[in-house]
Write a protein that holds these residues in place. Structure first.
Motif, PDB file in Angstrom:
ATOM      1  N   ILE A   1       0.851  -1.204   0.000  1.00 29.59           N
ATOM      2  CA  ILE A   1       0.000   0.000   0.000  1.00 29.59           C
ATOM      3  C   ILE A   1       0.882   1.247   0.000  1.00 29.59           C
ATOM      4  CG2 ILE A   1      -1.748   1.277   1.306  1.00 29.59           C
ATOM      5  CD1 ILE A   1      -2.980  -1.367   2.121  1.00 29.59           C
ATOM      6  N   VAL A   2       1.996   1.171   0.711  1.00 29.65           N
ATOM      7  CA  VAL A   2       2.962   2.287   0.661  1.00 29.65           C
ATOM      8  C   VAL A   2       3.456   2.472  -0.772  1.00 29.65           C
ATOM      9  CG1 VAL A   2       5.262   3.004   1.411  1.00 29.65           C
ATOM     10  CG2 VAL A   2       3.640   2.058   3.061  1.00 29.65           C
ATOM     11  N   ASP A   3       3.823   1.375  -1.423  1.00 31.08           N
ATOM     12  CA  ASP A   3       4.329   1.465  -2.802  1.00 31.08           C
ATOM     13  C   ASP A   3       3.289   2.125  -3.713  1.00 31.08           C
ATOM     14  OD1 ASP A   3       6.677   0.254  -2.061  1.00 31.08           O
ATOM     15  OD2 ASP A   3       6.092  -1.741  -2.749  1.00 31.08           O
ATOM     16  N   ALA A   4       2.011   1.750  -3.552  1.00 37.76           N
ATOM     17  CA  ALA A   4       0.966   2.316  -4.420  1.00 37.76           C
ATOM     18  C   ALA A   4       0.850   3.828  -4.196  1.00 37.76           C
ATOM     19  CB  ALA A   4      -0.373   1.626  -4.138  1.00 37.76           C
ATOM     20  N   HIS A   5       1.002   4.278  -2.953  1.00 40.78           N
ATOM     21  CA  HIS A   5       0.914   5.717  -2.664  1.00 40.78           C
ATOM     22  C   HIS A   5       2.144   6.465  -3.177  1.00 40.78           C
ATOM     23  CE1 HIS A   5      -2.475   4.571  -0.153  1.00 40.78           C
ATOM     24  NE2 HIS A   5      -2.771   5.851   0.012  1.00 40.78           N
TER      25      HIS A   5
END
Ligand SMILES: C[S@@+](CC[C@H](N)C(=O)[O-])C[C@H]1O[C@@H](n2cnc3c(N)ncnc32)[C@H](O)[C@@H]1O
Length: 446
Positions: free
Chosen positions: A163-167
């Motif tokens: 989810i961090v990567d997507a943000h």
């Protein structure tokens, strides 16, 4: 000694209620529904009810962080699930709430002994004493040593790495503010059913951008218009998506909500359609969710009462090229609503995208097929993830020759910093809304 044993077997009602809710969440239930259920059954004083809500929501939200702390404190990777949940609740009281350490420790040992068994009392005490040796920033510093910067960001903001990567993919350095905003429970947003209620009846502070809503703390059912179905609960981002569809230039004709359950957008769109003497058809695949849509629309009187259909949007029960305005608010990972769904970030995984993306493409294709020549289609997700948003639009539009991508941000002129190319991307840290995505497409006139 007998007194201590007696005390251990009598945990307080609030922590017991929180434990019951957390056990259910760990087995798949939703934190908000389960907390409401246990609070309904336990009939606690208001203050204790607020304590239970914070204990369950905060524990769910920081679950991944607490699990790493519990592992570091105990040297164990796994615990039996009931003991693990008791320890998570203890960790949140020690590190995330203002409960004095001695009270958090004693109460959690009592809870674990009563709910799991006297045999775990010693272990619970030993592990939580080690947890209490640092505060939360101290633990984050300790566990961040040697991590790469994105793993450290994931730990610091209490999100799984994907989810961090997507943000970061979408926001670069701005990702940290967006992730941090997911850790703040928003004040509920209410919305009128246009024509049936006025915003001043919502008894709250008007929403920043939507002309239909208000922010109001407390129980929405205390508002008469909500009780009577003339208003409802809906994040301002969803209000804006519905409003943008209604503002687009389109021919006269019926409107379609292709994925309508539980009915928030259908309820707002119905009021806007009725202002123009148009009818809305609301389709939803799951019959029980179609019933929720009917419930959300119940206050609209004749004429132009919306039609609710339990139907699969990928197998249309209507003629093609029929509707002037169509919304496909497709099922998605819900990464845009993490602040309202505390457990969701740890439950979702990238594997979900493999199931969702083909369905999202099929539903957008169906929405375009359903649109009349010159009609408009809103493609919306409550997720900012590129795979569910711009990449779905790119794949579907590349496969057809009858579609033009419209300038969606131009349909929300008062809302700053929405543009992500021709698409709208809302963010909790910028707009105070869920992270809704909106693409607007026009079916070319033949
Ligand atoms: C994001 S929710 C829609 C939220 C809704 N528009 C609102 O504002 O309340 C997506 C909905 O699509 C439904 N759905 C999933 N697959 C579908 C399909 N093939 N056809 C129609 N609806 C579907 C889900 O059951 C879910 O209720």
């Amino acid at each position: 000694m007998p007194n201590r044993t007696l005390r251990r077997r009598r945990p307080d009602a609030a922590r017991r209620a929180a434990f019951t809710a957390l056990r259910a969440v760990s087995e798949g239930a939703y934190a908000n529904l389960e907390t409401a259920k246990v609070l309904g059954e336990a009939r606690l004083p208001v203050r204790d009810a607020a304590f239970v809500t914070e204990l369950v929501f905060g524990t769910c939200r920081l679950q991944g962080t607490y699990d790493r702390i519990l592992t570091a404190a105990s040297g164990r990777d796994t615990f039996d699930p009931p003991l693990r949940d008791a320890l998570r609740l203890g960790a949140h009281q020690l590190l995330g709430m203002r409960v004095p350490s001695h009270a958090a420790l004693a109460a959690t040992v009592d809870l674990a002994a009563a709910e799991v068994g006297e045999r775990v009392a010693g272990l619970t005490n030993a592990v939580l004493r080690k947890v209490a040796a640092r505060d939360l920033p101290g633990w984050i510093d300790h566990l961040s040593a040697g991590l790469d910067p994105l793993d450290a960001l994931a730990l610091r903001t209490h999100h799984p790495r994907w989810i961090v990567d997507a943000h970061v993919d979408l926001l670069g350095e701005g990702a940290e503010a967006a992730l941090a905003a997911n850790n703040v429970t928003p004040v509920p947003h209410l919305v009128v059913r246009p024509g049936l209620a006025r915003v001043d009846e919502l008894d709250g502070e008007p929403t920043t951008y939507s002309p239909f809503g208000a922010r109001r703390a407390g129980n929405p059912a205390d508002v008469p218009a909500v009780r009577e179905g003339r208003a409802g609960v809906q994040d301002e981002g969803s209000q804006l998506v519905a409003w943008a569809l209604a503002q687009a230039d389109a021919p006269a004709g019926p409107w379609l909500d292709l994925c309508a359950g539980p009915g928030g957008k259908a309820a707002l769109l119905t009021g806007l359609a009725r202002e123009r003497d148009e009818l809305l058809l609301a389709a939803e695949r799951l019959p029980h969710r179609a019933q929720l849509v009917a419930q959300a629309l119940r206050a609209y009187p004749e004429p132009n009462v919306p039609v609710v259909l339990a139907a699969d949007g990928t197998r249309p029960a209507w003629r093609p090229a029929t509707f002037a305005r169509v919304i496909a608010d497709v099922p998605c990972t819900g990464l845009g609503a993490l602040r309202r769904r505390p457990e969701s970030r740890w439950r979702r995984s990238p594997a979900d995208l493999a199931d969702l993306v083909p369905l999202q493409r099929a539903l957008l294709g169906s929405a375009l097929d359903a649109a009349a020549p010159g009609g408009v289609v809103a493609y919306a997700t409550c997720s900012p993830h590129r795979a569910e948003t711009s990449e779905v639009v790119a794949a579907v539009t590349a496969s057809r020759e009858d579609v033009t991508i419209l300038d969606a941000p131009a349909l929300l002129p008062g809302v700053a910093h929405t543009a992500s190319g021709p698409f709208v991307q809302l963010w909790p840290h910028r707009h105070g809304t869920d992270a809704m995505f909106l693409a607007m497409l026009r079916k070319d006139a033949r």
